[in-house]
Motif scaffolding. Structure first.
Motif, PDB file in Angstrom:
ATOM      1  N   SER A 113       0.843  -1.187   0.044  1.00 51.95           N
ATOM      2  CA  SER A 113      -0.052   0.069  -0.060  1.00 51.95           C
ATOM      3  C   SER A 113       0.996   1.341  -0.034  1.00 51.95           C
ATOM      4  O   SER A 113       0.493   2.407  -0.726  1.00 51.95           O
ATOM      5  N   VAL A 149       1.973   1.508  -3.516  1.00 58.97           N
ATOM      6  CA  VAL A 149       0.804   2.200  -4.338  1.00 58.97           C
ATOM      7  C   VAL A 149       0.839   3.686  -4.151  1.00 58.97           C
ATOM      8  O   VAL A 149       0.748   4.349  -5.324  1.00 58.97           O
ATOM      9  N   TYR A 165      -4.786  -3.925  -7.112  1.00 56.93           N
ATOM     10  CA  TYR A 165      -4.738  -2.466  -6.777  1.00 56.93           C
ATOM     11  C   TYR A 165      -5.489  -1.523  -8.070  1.00 56.93           C
ATOM     12  O   TYR A 165      -6.163  -0.584  -8.179  1.00 56.93           O
TER      13      TYR A 165
END
Length: 278
Positions: free
Chosen positions: A182, A185, A206
């Protein structure tokens, strides 16, 4: 979309921090998986920040394909969902979580490798993935792993198989290792890195969560066998978990879980794997 992204990712990061704090407490010996199951409770490790695979929702429920597999295994061992305690299992901490008795087993995009098999045992595989790349949707300069060696910045997670593969096969890439996907990302979204690498099914999750922001590029350049990690030498538990995976495939529950978790992402769903019974 862009105004919501930081808030969503911030919430995921906050949940991860809480989980990591909780993980600091535990025993110092591996658990007896079948004994715990007979007592009606299992502590299961998974990822908390991987949409479609292992995601802790804002209401604290767990969703995703890895979670569905773990629930099926637990039920096969006689433990209902109410008897499961979930424990976040970051890539770099998985072996220690198993060895220290903080989890009974881990189902969390856990690639079966020779080095890991020296430390923990694996049941499975329950899924076969391949390492790929995620880039921003408007970036056409990256077409595959080779194009990263021209000064591009690549993000992956410390202790993960994808990070190790990049170091070994593409040493010219500027690899940045973060604690979670995360975080990668968010760094990709903000332009701090040019690409994220991990397994294609994780990247598809994602891309589906943030439509129009990201895209997968290139062909997969590894083969990753996802297994369920459990204490070294717990042969009885390993065989029972293998039985559970085979039962999940045979009953059609495996296919249904995969379709429900990833089917809407555009990712081409693979056939079920053969359990190797390591």
């Amino acid at each position: 979309m862009r105004t919501r992204f930081p808030r969503v990712m911030g919430a995921v990061a906050a949940l991860a921090a809480v989980a990591l704090t909780a993980a600091a407490c535990g025993s110092s010996e591996p658990r007896d998986v079948l004994a715990d199951a007979a007592a009606g409770h299992l502590t299961i490790g998974t990822k908390y920040d991987q949409p479609g695979l292992g995601l802790r929702e804002p209401d604290r429920t767990m969703t995703g394909f890895d979670v569905a597999v773990a629930k099926y295994v637990a039920n096969y061992l006689g433990v209902p969902e109410s008897g499961i305690t979930w424990r976040e299992s970051p890539s770099g901490q998985r072996e220690n979580l198993i060895r220290n008795g903080e989890v009974d087993f881990i189902a969390g995009t856990y690639s079966i490798t020779d080095s890991r098999k020296r430390v923990v045992d694996f049941a499975g595989p329950y899924f076969i993935a391949g390492q790929s790349l995620l880039v921003r949707a408007d970036d056409d300069s990256i077409t595959g792993a080779e194009s990263l060696e021209d000064g591009k910045k690549l993000c992956s997670v410390s202790g993960s198989t994808p990070a190790q593969e990049i170091k070994r096969s593409y040493p010219g890439v500027q690899l940045q290792e973060f604690d979670s996907y995360s975080s990668c990302v968010e760094a990709l979204y903000r332009g701090k890195v040019d690409a994220l690498t991990t397994d294609d099914i994780i990247l598809a999750g994602y891309a589906a969560q943030y439509p129009g922001e990201f895209k997968l590029v290139g062909e997969p350049f590894t083969t990753e066998l996802y297994g369920i990690g459990l204490p070294k030498g717990d042969t009885d538990a390993r065989m029972k978990i293998n039985d559970a995976i085979e039962d999940m495939v045979a009953t059609g529950a495996w296919q249904r879980a995969l379709e429900e978790s990833i089917g809407g992402s555009g990712y081409e769903l693979p056939p079920s794997p053969t359990v190797y019974r390591y």
